[in-house]
Design an enzyme around this catalytic site. Structure first.
Site, PDB file in Angstrom:
ATOM      1  N   HIS A  38     -14.638  41.445 -91.663  1.00  0.00           N
ATOM      2  CA  HIS A  38     -14.652  39.978 -91.644  1.00  0.00           C
ATOM      3  C   HIS A  38     -15.096  39.480 -93.015  1.00  0.00           C
ATOM      4  O   HIS A  38     -15.520  40.285 -93.850  1.00  0.00           O
ATOM      5  CB  HIS A  38     -15.630  39.473 -90.572  1.00  0.00           C
ATOM      6  CG  HIS A  38     -17.052  39.852 -90.900  1.00  0.00           C
ATOM      7  ND1 HIS A  38     -17.600  41.074 -90.540  1.00  0.00           N
ATOM      8  CD2 HIS A  38     -18.018  39.206 -91.604  1.00  0.00           C
ATOM      9  CE1 HIS A  38     -18.840  41.147 -90.985  1.00  0.00           C
ATOM     10  NE2 HIS A  38     -19.123  40.032 -91.648  1.00  0.00           N
ATOM     11  N   HIS A  80     -16.055  38.583 -99.548  1.00  0.00           N
ATOM     12  CA  HIS A  80     -15.706  39.996 -99.544  1.00  0.00           C
ATOM     13  C   HIS A  80     -15.704  40.533 -98.117  1.00  0.00           C
ATOM     14  O   HIS A  80     -16.227  39.888 -97.204  1.00  0.00           O
ATOM     15  CB  HIS A  80     -16.697  40.797-100.390  1.00  0.00           C
ATOM     16  CG  HIS A  80     -18.074  40.804 -99.806  1.00  0.00           C
ATOM     17  ND1 HIS A  80     -18.950  39.744 -99.961  1.00  0.00           N
ATOM     18  CD2 HIS A  80     -18.712  41.713 -99.024  1.00  0.00           C
ATOM     19  CE1 HIS A  80     -20.071  40.013 -99.311  1.00  0.00           C
ATOM     20  NE2 HIS A  80     -19.955  41.201 -98.735  1.00  0.00           N
TER      21      HIS A  80
END
Length: 189
Positions: free
Chosen positions: A44, A130
Site C-alpha cells: 500500500h 512508497h
C-alpha cells in the site's frame, strides 16, 4: 496479554500491481537478504499513520475523510524507482517509489488534515510516497549500494490508477497483517 493494534489510512494498490511487485520481490530476495519481506496483500501507500486509536476518534476521522474526499477523482500513478530508508550500508526499509503526482499529494493532504482535525498526533516528516517491500537488512556484508541499480531490477514502470483510500487495522499475529476496515472510493474520471 493482547497486542496493541494500530491503524493507518493508505492508498490501496490494485491486485495486478501487487502481483507484479511480488514477482519483483521474489527476484530481489536472491540478491538482497532482508529479515522480513512484506506479504503482497499488505502492499500500500501510507497516507497517515494513526497508531493506536479509540473508536470515537476513528469514526470522526472517517467522517472527515469522507467529507474531504467525496469530490476527489482517481488519478494515474507509476511505480518507477526503488530505494532504501535508514543507513545506506544497513538499511531498515527497502521500497518501491512512485513518480511525483500532484493528485496523490492533494489526497494525502486531505487525509492528513482530516486526521489532525480528529485529534490524531501525526508524524511531521515530509511525505515520500512508497510501497514497503522489505524490512531490516540482514546481510553479512553492508548493503551493496554502489551495485544497486534500480533500473536493472525494475526494468519498466508499473502504471495503475489510485482509486481508493482505505483505513487499515494492523494484526501483528496474522499474515497478511493489514485488514481493511473502511473504504473511501475516489470518483472515476
Amino acid at each position: 496479554m493482547e497486542q496493541q493494534t494500530h491503524f493507518f489510512f493508505a492508498l490501496r494498490l490494485p491486485l495486478e500491481v501487487k502481483e507484479e511487485l511480488k514477482d519483483l520481490s521474489d527476484q530481489v530476495k536472491k540478491m538482497f537478504p532482508f529479515s522480513r519481506w512484506v506479504h503482497e496483500q499488505d502492499y500500500h501507500i501510507t497516507l497517515a499513520f494513526l497508531g493506536n486509536a479509540d473508536k470515537v476518534q476513528l469514526e470522526r476521522a472517517k467522517e472527515l475523510i469522507h467529507q474531504q474526499t467525496i469530490d476527489s477523482e482517481s488519478f494515474s500513478l507509476k511505480i518507477d524507482n526503488l530505494g532504501v530508508f535508514g543507513r545506506k550500508d544497513f538499511p531498515r526499509i527497502f521500497w518501491a517509489g512512485v513518480q511525483t503526482e500532484e493528485r496523490l499529494h492533494i489526497v494525502r493532504k486531505q487525509v492528513f488534515l482530516a486526521c489532525k482535525q480528529a485529534g490524531f498526533q501525526l508524524e511531521s516528516r515530509p511525505f515520500h510516497p512508497h510501497i514497503t517491500l522489505a524490512r531490516k537488512w540482514s546481510g553479512d556484508n553492508p548493503f551493496p549500494i554502489s551495485q544497486f541499480d534500480d533500473e536493472k531490477i525494475l526494468n519498466h514502470p508499473l502504471s495503475f490508477t489510485g482509486s481508493e483510500i482505505v483505513l487499515y487495522q494492523t494484526h501483528l499475529d496474522k499474515t497478511p497483517k493489514y485488514e481493511a476496515i473502511a473504504s473511501f472510493p475516489l470518483n472515476s474520471r
